[in-house]
Design an enzyme around this catalytic site. Sequence first.
Site, mmCIF file in Angstrom:
data_model
loop_
_atom_site.group_PDB
_atom_site.id
_atom_site.type_symbol
_atom_site.label_atom_id
_atom_site.label_comp_id
_atom_site.label_asym_id
_atom_site.label_seq_id
_atom_site.Cartn_x
_atom_site.Cartn_y
_atom_site.Cartn_z
ATOM 1 N N GLU B 60 0.810 -1.218 0.000
ATOM 2 C CA GLU B 60 0.000 0.000 0.000
ATOM 3 C C GLU B 60 0.842 1.265 0.000
ATOM 4 O O GLU B 60 0.549 2.205 -0.736
ATOM 5 C CB GLU B 60 -0.965 0.009 1.190
ATOM 6 C CG GLU B 60 -2.143 -0.946 1.067
ATOM 7 C CD GLU B 60 -1.818 -2.369 1.490
ATOM 8 O OE1 GLU B 60 -0.651 -2.645 1.829
ATOM 9 O OE2 GLU B 60 -2.739 -3.206 1.484
ATOM 10 N N HIS B 129 -9.514 -4.625 11.188
ATOM 11 C CA HIS B 129 -10.155 -4.461 9.883
ATOM 12 C C HIS B 129 -11.399 -3.574 9.941
ATOM 13 O O HIS B 129 -12.200 -3.577 9.008
ATOM 14 C CB HIS B 129 -10.572 -5.825 9.326
ATOM 15 C CG HIS B 129 -9.436 -6.616 8.746
ATOM 16 N ND1 HIS B 129 -8.288 -6.879 9.437
ATOM 17 C CD2 HIS B 129 -9.278 -7.201 7.534
ATOM 18 C CE1 HIS B 129 -7.479 -7.609 8.668
ATOM 19 N NE2 HIS B 129 -8.052 -7.808 7.521
HETATM 20 C C1 LIG Z 1 -1.784 -4.263 4.663
HETATM 21 C C2 LIG Z 1 -2.825 -5.215 4.188
HETATM 22 N N1 LIG Z 1 -3.193 -5.175 2.903
HETATM 23 C C3 LIG Z 1 -4.120 -6.041 2.426
HETATM 24 C C4 LIG Z 1 -4.698 -6.958 3.256
HETATM 25 C C5 LIG Z 1 -5.767 -7.908 2.720
HETATM 26 N N2 LIG Z 1 -5.194 -9.231 2.585
HETATM 27 C C6 LIG Z 1 -5.312 -10.106 3.589
HETATM 28 S S1 LIG Z 1 -4.526 -11.507 3.253
HETATM 29 C C7 LIG Z 1 -4.041 -10.994 1.753
HETATM 30 C C8 LIG Z 1 -3.237 -11.911 0.896
HETATM 31 C C9 LIG Z 1 -1.970 -12.326 1.556
HETATM 32 O O1 LIG Z 1 -1.374 -13.369 0.866
HETATM 33 P P1 LIG Z 1 -0.089 -14.111 1.408
HETATM 34 O O2 LIG Z 1 0.838 -13.148 2.043
HETATM 35 O O3 LIG Z 1 0.450 -14.904 0.281
HETATM 36 O O4 LIG Z 1 -0.619 -15.063 2.551
HETATM 37 P P2 LIG Z 1 -1.655 -16.263 2.435
HETATM 38 O O5 LIG Z 1 -3.009 -15.670 2.565
HETATM 39 O O6 LIG Z 1 -1.441 -16.948 1.160
HETATM 40 O O7 LIG Z 1 -1.366 -17.127 3.617
HETATM 41 C C10 LIG Z 1 -4.494 -9.710 1.516
HETATM 42 C C11 LIG Z 1 -4.271 -8.951 0.282
HETATM 43 C C12 LIG Z 1 -4.311 -6.944 4.616
HETATM 44 N N3 LIG Z 1 -4.856 -7.786 5.498
HETATM 45 N N4 LIG Z 1 -3.363 -6.082 5.044
#
Ligand SMILES: Cc1ncc(C[n+]2csc(CCOP(=O)(O)OP(=O)(O)O)c2C)c(N)n1
Lengths: 368, 325
Positions: B60, B129
């Site tokens: 972000e 959130h």
């Molecule tokens: C700063 C922030 N941006 C966006 C999100 C929304 N979000 C939650 S999980 C996620 C994907 C994360 O993927 P990854 O790091 O590969 O972990 P996984 O879910 O595959 O375990 C996103 C975009 C968030 N929680 N925090």
Amino acid sequence: MAKPAVLTHPESLKRPAGPSEYAKNPVNASMSKADKIALYTKMARIRHFEQRCIRIYQQGKIGGFLHLYVGQEAVAAGTISLLGKHDHIITGYRDHGHGLMVGMGMNECMAELTGRVTGCSQGKGGSMHYFAPDKNYWGGHGIVGGQAPLGTGLAYAVKYMGLKGSCLVYMGDGAVNQGAVHEAYNLASLWDLPVIFVVENNGYSMGTSQERSTAHPGCLAKRAEGYNMAWDVINGHDVYEVRAKTAIALKRAHEESKPTVLEIFTYRYFGHSMADPDKTYRDKEEIKEYREKKDPVLAFEQELLSEKVLTPELSLKINEAAMAEADKAALFADESPDPTVADITKHIYWEEDNRGPKTTSRGTIIFE
Amino acid sequence: MAVISYREALRAAMREELKRDDKVVIMGEEVAQFNGAYKVTEGLLKEFGPKRIVDTPISEAGFIGLGIGASMLGIRPVMELMFWSFSYVAFDQIVNNAGNIRYMSGGLINCPIVIRGPANGGTNVGATHSHTPEAILASHPGIKVVCPATPYDAKGLMKAAIRDNDPVYVMENTILYNDKGEVPDEDYIVPLGVADVKRVGTDLTIVAHGRAVITSLKAAEILEKEHGVSVEVVDLRSIRPLDEETILASVRKTHRALLVEENKPFCGVDAQVAYLIQSKAFDELDAPIHRVSSIDAPQIYCKRMEDLQMPNVERVVAEALKVLA
Ligand SMILES: Cc1ncc(C[n+]2csc(CCOP(=O)(O)OP(=O)(O)O)c2C)c(N)n1
Ligand SMILES: [Mg+2]
């Protein structure tokens, strides 16, 4: 359709069918029969807990987000099974597996999901925010990457207090692109902190495949080189391999007080969260391939069967017990009371919760 | 007039602006291939292609900062935050860079960026959130903040935001995404800084923004039916610029004010509104101003308690009766 994640995993890391080449590694060979059965039991418990959660979610008893760990069990199981008294862990929102591994009970975990006062966080945190500091588990963090500096700080504190310990900081393949993670990498290396960054690379961040999110030199772990840190890649479908390679990083942390980045290749079987219909960014075939050929729980079961540590009867018993435990936890979560309105304003400030001569500030701190 | 959802209204605004101005670019996590985490940008990639609709990594601070930089050279980025709660990792970009660049350059540089996404509690996702940063952000001169409550306002405000030459932060609400309402077929904007009287009344003014408007309208209905009270509901729509005149005009008419918002009370938007009323219409008041906001605590996870933590119809009705007593 995005390219399947399997292509991003180096070929050498594909687990061949058959016994693990890491079975004879000293950290695994030295495990007693009971240790091995206990480890398998924990993996099975995570699997059944998560699968029980799906049903409860579908019954509408869990709201919000529910990120399942099914498919990734060997990562938490392998790494956490090595930890000692002064080793700490911290992770993101996909945090149930880690919680069960450190010894949290299914009851408190399940009750947290349904928002009960008997939950591990008294119904205040929810699925993404499990905590068990008494078990060196510092959460459960909802903001991607936010845990990386915290975990680095836990490692700093361990070192500061002169303890031989570490902190394992778990994150996803998408989290490696948060600024906070890079700042944490630099601090960890610059200050020789006993931290292990565990990148659980399940191929996707939500609907974005790893190659669409990240510029990297061959693998995500190699970014460590830019920070003068050690790194390794691990097949996360083989719990023995996870243990063998994590043990090296742990030794580096304990004996040299140096950080490591471990990238562990793994896979999630369900959508990003229960809210993700999981229809657009990967095919069913890919999921099937992983489930059938690389499942970490089944692989370890096979391993232990061939080692004659486990018998099919014992395995069945373990799995049935885990299912029964999850069922009981579901009931417990159902029957537990909610927090009250008065509880909403508890746990905001230490001094509000501990009014007395030791409180050091005056004035209003909670407003109407 | 078509009846469309709040989500569709936002999408229509973006689509029309993408068509009108080729400098408009949509960026954010999962906005393109995945069609948006909340499907607000659904279909836009297909229609406008990957140059205009861009998926970003989970960075972000990086991509919002990039959008601010691009806007300085005349691009009109519309950046999606999956949740405004995630803006906090990009706070420096959002506040320090976007909010100060015009001022510090003595007016030499424009920053026509829009940042949009949901900012609401009430969805059982816990404290991290559920942030509603409109008051925090609006407290910085240089920044504009709007909080649409209806499909009509969502579309009109979004279009105004995209055409504006300053940073405009649009706070949506996941609970409202499926709400339907009438939206004109022809091009229109809702100017920033114009409140809307959503219900006309004579006995009490309720000032609200975002979903609190919907809650207040329901409460007004009950107050009318069950208590015979005529309530006027003023929807701020914009937090900054703030339409002081519409608020004051309503208070001058009803002589009583209840302020409803989903923020926590301390330094909430309504703290400013209460000050405004007392400083410019004190003599008009027949009763002290009351507020209904969220109970002052981080957002609780437990759904049953969260519903009580936030302003709900019962709480608004009860507080309104106190102002009227
Ligand atoms: C700063 C922030 N941006 C966006 C999100 C929304 N979000 C939650 S999980 C996620 C994907 C994360 O993927 P990854 O790091 O590969 O972990 P996984 O879910 O595959 O375990 C996103 C975009 C968030 N929680 N925090
Ligand atoms: Mg991932």
